[in-house]
Design an enzyme around this catalytic site. Structure first.
Site, PDB file in Angstrom:
ATOM      1  N   LYS A  57      -5.608   0.576   9.191  1.00 27.60           N
ATOM      2  CA  LYS A  57      -5.465   1.800   8.387  1.00 27.60           C
ATOM      3  C   LYS A  57      -6.093   3.005   9.075  1.00 27.60           C
ATOM      4  O   LYS A  57      -5.551   4.109   9.010  1.00 27.60           O
ATOM      5  CB  LYS A  57      -6.143   1.610   7.024  1.00 27.60           C
ATOM      6  CG  LYS A  57      -5.348   0.771   6.048  1.00 27.60           C
ATOM      7  CD  LYS A  57      -6.033   0.763   4.684  1.00 27.60           C
ATOM      8  CE  LYS A  57      -5.224  -0.056   3.702  1.00 27.60           C
ATOM      9  NZ  LYS A  57      -5.866  -0.121   2.373  1.00 27.60           N
TER      10      LYS A  57
ATOM     11  N   CYS B 291      -7.057  -2.785  -9.077  1.00 28.74           N
ATOM     12  CA  CYS B 291      -5.671  -2.284  -9.091  1.00 28.74           C
ATOM     13  C   CYS B 291      -4.711  -3.395  -8.675  1.00 28.74           C
ATOM     14  O   CYS B 291      -3.563  -3.425  -9.112  1.00 28.74           O
ATOM     15  CB  CYS B 291      -5.530  -1.092  -8.154  1.00 28.74           C
ATOM     16  SG  CYS B 291      -6.391   0.365  -8.741  1.00 28.74           S
TER      17      CYS B 291
ATOM     18  N   CYS C  54      -0.704 -19.625 -11.939  1.00 29.21           N
ATOM     19  CA  CYS C  54      -0.706 -18.161 -12.114  1.00 29.21           C
ATOM     20  C   CYS C  54      -0.267 -17.563 -10.779  1.00 29.21           C
ATOM     21  O   CYS C  54       0.534 -18.169 -10.072  1.00 29.21           O
ATOM     22  CB  CYS C  54      -2.075 -17.669 -12.566  1.00 29.21           C
ATOM     23  SG  CYS C  54      -3.390 -18.014 -11.392  1.00 29.21           S
TER      24      CYS C  54
ATOM     25  N   ASP D 124     -12.918   0.924  -3.710  1.00 28.81           N
ATOM     26  CA  ASP D 124     -12.363   0.337  -4.930  1.00 28.81           C
ATOM     27  C   ASP D 124     -13.232  -0.788  -5.491  1.00 28.81           C
ATOM     28  O   ASP D 124     -12.734  -1.631  -6.209  1.00 28.81           O
ATOM     29  CB  ASP D 124     -10.957  -0.217  -4.621  1.00 28.81           C
ATOM     30  CG  ASP D 124     -10.989  -1.233  -3.481  1.00 28.81           C
ATOM     31  OD1 ASP D 124     -12.051  -1.427  -2.856  1.00 28.81           O
ATOM     32  OD2 ASP D 124      -9.935  -1.854  -3.228  1.00 28.81           O
ATOM     33  N   ASN D 125     -14.521  -0.827  -5.112  1.00 32.78           N
ATOM     34  CA  ASN D 125     -15.320  -1.949  -5.617  1.00 32.78           C
ATOM     35  C   ASN D 125     -16.749  -1.510  -5.901  1.00 32.78           C
ATOM     36  O   ASN D 125     -17.258  -0.567  -5.272  1.00 32.78           O
ATOM     37  CB  ASN D 125     -15.280  -3.124  -4.623  1.00 32.78           C
ATOM     38  CG  ASN D 125     -15.810  -2.741  -3.265  1.00 32.78           C
ATOM     39  OD1 ASN D 125     -17.009  -2.785  -3.041  1.00 32.78           O
ATOM     40  ND2 ASN D 125     -14.930  -2.314  -2.352  1.00 32.78           N
TER      41      ASN D 125
ATOM     42  N   ASN E  62       0.831  -1.215   0.000  1.00 35.93           N
ATOM     43  CA  ASN E  62       0.000   0.000   0.000  1.00 35.93           C
ATOM     44  C   ASN E  62       0.867   1.268   0.000  1.00 35.93           C
ATOM     45  O   ASN E  62       0.411   2.344  -0.379  1.00 35.93           O
ATOM     46  CB  ASN E  62      -0.890   0.067   1.243  1.00 35.93           C
ATOM     47  CG  ASN E  62      -1.925  -1.042   1.335  1.00 35.93           C
ATOM     48  OD1 ASN E  62      -2.404  -1.353   2.402  1.00 35.93           O
ATOM     49  ND2 ASN E  62      -2.307  -1.644   0.214  1.00 35.93           N
TER      50      ASN E  62
HETATM   51  N1  LIG Z   1     -17.240  -1.434   1.940  1.00 34.43           N
HETATM   52  C1  LIG Z   1     -16.131  -0.851   2.397  1.00 34.43           C
HETATM   53  N2  LIG Z   1     -16.105  -0.328   3.635  1.00 34.43           N
HETATM   54  C2  LIG Z   1     -14.984   0.260   4.123  1.00 34.43           C
HETATM   55  N3  LIG Z   1     -13.847   0.357   3.431  1.00 34.43           N
HETATM   56  C3  LIG Z   1     -13.815  -0.158   2.199  1.00 34.43           C
HETATM   57  C4  LIG Z   1     -14.951  -0.781   1.612  1.00 34.43           C
HETATM   58  N4  LIG Z   1     -14.602  -1.212   0.369  1.00 34.43           N
HETATM   59  C5  LIG Z   1     -13.308  -0.867   0.201  1.00 34.43           C
HETATM   60  N5  LIG Z   1     -12.825  -0.235   1.287  1.00 34.43           N
HETATM   61  C6  LIG Z   1     -11.472   0.286   1.494  1.00 34.43           C
HETATM   62  O1  LIG Z   1     -11.193   1.214   0.477  1.00 34.43           O
HETATM   63  C7  LIG Z   1      -9.790   1.269   0.268  1.00 34.43           C
HETATM   64  C8  LIG Z   1      -9.553   1.242  -1.242  1.00 34.43           C
HETATM   65  O2  LIG Z   1      -8.256   1.662  -1.488  1.00 34.43           O
HETATM   66  P1  LIG Z   1      -7.196   0.937  -2.435  1.00 34.43           P
HETATM   67  O3  LIG Z   1      -7.856   0.226  -3.530  1.00 34.43           O
HETATM   68  O4  LIG Z   1      -6.163   1.953  -2.758  1.00 34.43           O
HETATM   69  O5  LIG Z   1      -6.571  -0.049  -1.340  1.00 34.43           O
HETATM   70  P2  LIG Z   1      -6.308  -1.595  -1.177  1.00 34.43           P
HETATM   71  O6  LIG Z   1      -7.597  -2.343  -1.154  1.00 34.43           O
HETATM   72  O7  LIG Z   1      -5.447  -1.642   0.036  1.00 34.43           O
HETATM   73  O8  LIG Z   1      -5.463  -1.967  -2.468  1.00 34.43           O
HETATM   74  P3  LIG Z   1      -4.974  -3.409  -3.017  1.00 34.43           P
HETATM   75  O9  LIG Z   1      -6.239  -4.049  -3.532  1.00 34.43           O
HETATM   76  O10 LIG Z   1      -3.990  -3.061  -4.075  1.00 34.43           O
HETATM   77  O11 LIG Z   1      -4.383  -4.144  -1.856  1.00 34.43           O
HETATM   78  C9  LIG Z   1      -9.181   0.091   0.996  1.00 34.43           C
HETATM   79  O12 LIG Z   1      -8.474   0.530   2.122  1.00 34.43           O
HETATM   80  C10 LIG Z   1     -10.381  -0.771   1.369  1.00 34.43           C
HETATM   81  O13 LIG Z   1     -10.191  -1.483   2.579  1.00 34.43           O
END
Ligand SMILES: Nc1ncnc2c1ncn2[C@@H]1O[C@H](COP(=O)(O)OP(=O)(O)OP(=O)(O)O)[C@@H](O)[C@H]1O
Length: 390
Positions: free
Chosen positions: A93, A195, A349, A137-138, A77
Site C-alpha cells: 500500500k 469494517c 460461518c 482501524d484498531n 480495498n
Molecule cells: N499498527 C499499525 N501500523 C501501521 N498500519 C496500520 C496499523 N494498524 C492498522 N494499520 C493500517 O491501517 C489501515 C486501516 O484501513 P482500513 O481499515 O480501511 O483497511 P483494511 O485493513 O485494508 O480493511 P479490511 O479490514 O476491510 O481489509 C490498513 O491499511 C492497515 O494496514
C-alpha cells in the site's frame, strides 16, 4: 500554527501557479503556503481514511509526508481506498500511495515506513513530524498513537468509521483532550466489529478522511477553530453532523512510557479464549464435509450462522441459515433444535469463528455440534471455486 522561518522558504514559479487558488485566500496566502511547504505530516495507515487524506495533503502542498503501513492492496480495498488503483492489487500500500502522491505533486517528499507501528518503533517514527494523522482501524494502535503523541507533544488528528457512521476530532492539541479522555478503557475484544465484519460505505471514508485533512491543514495554517475538544459524529444515512464536547479528564493516568497495547486491549487473552473454545469443539475440514455430502449421508443438518446478506452473496448448497445473533438471543437455539429433529449438527460461518461461538452457546443448551474449519472461505478456496470470496 506551525512556525518555520518564513524568510528561508521560497516558492518556485510552478508552485505560485499550482497553489494560486490558495494564495489568493487571505487565510492561506503566501505565508500559509510556505507553512504547508515546510510542514511534516505522518499518516498512519493508508486504507479508507488514509487514502483521501493523503491525496488532499499532497495536493495542498504539504512538503513532507510520512506513511506507515505494512499491508498490501487487496481487491476488496478498492471500493474505498481510493489512493490505490487496480494495478496495485497484491502490492504494498505504501508504494502505491507514494506513486499516486508523486503523480499529484512531484515536489512532495514522501517517507515510507513499511512496518506495523508498535511500541518499539513508534517514538522514533513519529518524532521528526509536526502532526500525526491516525487512519488506522484498531484499538491497540489508536492507544499507541495517542500515547506516543502525548509523550512527544504532537497533535493527533483522529478519525474512525463503521458502516454508515464516522467520528473525527483533534487530540492532544494546545492542552486539549486526548484519546484516553474519550475512551479511558478499551472495549472488550470483539465488542466492536471491524469494517471487515460489519461493512463500511466507501464514500464515508472520503467524508471523514477529508475532515482529517482539513483539520491538519488548519493546524498548519493556524486558521479557524479546530475540532480539539469536540468530537464530530457523522451519520451518512441521515446526513447529519453532531458534536460532543470533550474535556481533559483530571483523573486520567499520566502517560510515562509506551506499554504493550495488545495486552492492554485484552487481545492475546481473547485469542487464547477463542482458541480454547475452538479446541473444545469437534471440527471437520471442508474436504471432509464435501466427502460427507457426496456420500449421500442424510443424518446431519448443515447450519450457516452468518448474516442473511452474507448468505445471499454465497452459500453452500443444502445449508440452512440461522444467524448467530438469533442464537445469542435464544430464538435461534429453538430453531436449531427444531431443524435437527434427531440429526447431528454441523455449523459453519465465513472463517470458523462465529460458528465456534454459536456451537459453544448451543452446547450450553445441550446441543452438540461439529465446526467447519475455515468456513465458507475455505470451501471456496479448496472445494468449489465458483463460490465468491468476500
Ligand atoms: N499498527 C499499525 N501500523 C501501521 N498500519 C496500520 C496499523 N494498524 C492498522 N494499520 C493500517 O491501517 C489501515 C486501516 O484501513 P482500513 O481499515 O480501511 O483497511 P483494511 O485493513 O485494508 O480493511 P479490511 O479490514 O476491510 O481489509 C490498513 O491499511 C492497515 O494496514
Amino acid at each position: 500554527m506551525l512556525n518555520p522561518n518564513l524568510e528561508d522558504i521560497q516558492l518556485t514559479k510552478d508552485e505560485y501557479e499550482r497553489y494560486s487558488r490558495h494564495l489568493i485566500l487571505p487565510e492561506v496566502g503566501l505565508d500559509g503556503q510556505k507553512r504547508l511547504k515546510e510542514a511534516k505530516v505522518l499518516c498512519i495507515g493508508t486504507g479508507g481514511l488514509g487514502s483521501p487524506l493523503l491525496l488532499y495533503l499532497a495536493a495542498a502542498g504539504v512538503g513532507t509526508i510520512g506513511i506507515v503501513d505494512f499491508d498490501i492492496v487487496d481487491r476488496s480495498n478498492l471500493q474505498r481506498q481510493i489512493i490505490h488503483g487496480t494495478s496495485w492489487v497484491n502490492k504494498p500500500k505504501i508504494e502505491s500511495a507514494k506513486s499516486r502522491i508523486l503523480e499529484i505533486n512531484p515536489a512532495c517528499q514522501v517517507n515510507l515506513y513499511e512496518t506495523r507501528l508498535m511500541s518499539d518503533n513508534a517514538l522514533e517514527i513519529i518524532e521528526p513530524y509536526d502532526i500525526v494523522v491516525d487512519g488506522t482501524d484498531n484499538f491497540p494502535t489508536r492507544y499507541l498513537v495517542n500515547d506516543a503523541c502525548v509523550l512527544l507533544d504532537k497533535p493527533n488528528v483522529y478519525g474512525s468509521i463503521f458502516r454508515f457512521e464516522g467520528q473525527a476530532t483533534v487530540f492532544n492539541y494546545q492542552g486539549g483532550p486526548n484519546y484516553r479522555d474519550l475512551y479511558p478503557e478499551p472495549p472488550p475484544p470483539g465488542m466492536v466489529p471491524s469494517c471487515a465484519e460489519g461493512g463500511v460505505l466507501g464514500v464515508l471514508c472520503g467524508i471523514i478522511g477529508t475532515i482529517q485533512a482539513t483539520e491538519t491543514v488548519k493546524i498548519i495554517l493556524g486558521q479557524g477553530n479546530t475540532l480539539s475538544g469536540r468530537l464530530m459524529l457523522y451519520n451518512a444515512l441521515d446526513m447529519t453532523f453532531r458534536e460532543l464536547k470533550l474535556r481533559p479528564n483530571p483523573e486520567r493516568p499520566v502517560i510515562e512510557k509506551l506499554i504493550d497495547y495488545e495486552q492492554f486491549c485484552g487481545i492475546p487473552q481473547a485469542k487464547a479464549e477463542e482458541e480454547k473454545q475452538k479446541m473444545a469443539l469437534p471440527e471437520m475440514t471442508v474436504t471432509e464435509l464435501k466427502q460427507l455430502m457426496d456420500s449421500g449421508a442424510d443424518d446431519f443438518v448443515l447450519v450457516d450462522v452468518r448474516n442473511p446478506n452474507e448468505y445471499d452473496i454465497a452459500k453452500i448448497d443444502g445449508s440452512v441459515l440461522v444467524p448467530l445473533p438469533d442464537i445469542e438471543r435464544g430464538d435461534g437455539v429453538e430453531k436449531v433444535k427444531e431443524l435437527l429433529n434427531g440429526h447431528r449438527l454441523i455449523a459453519h460461518c465465513k472463517m470458523g469463528g462465529r460458528s465456534a461461538k454459536a456451537l459453544a452457546i448451543l452446547k450450553d443448551a445441550g446441543i452438540e455440534g461439529t465446526n467447519v474449519k475455515g468456513g465458507i472461505t475455505a470451501w471456496s478456496q479448496e472445494v468449489d471455486s465458483s463460490i465468491p470470496t468476500y
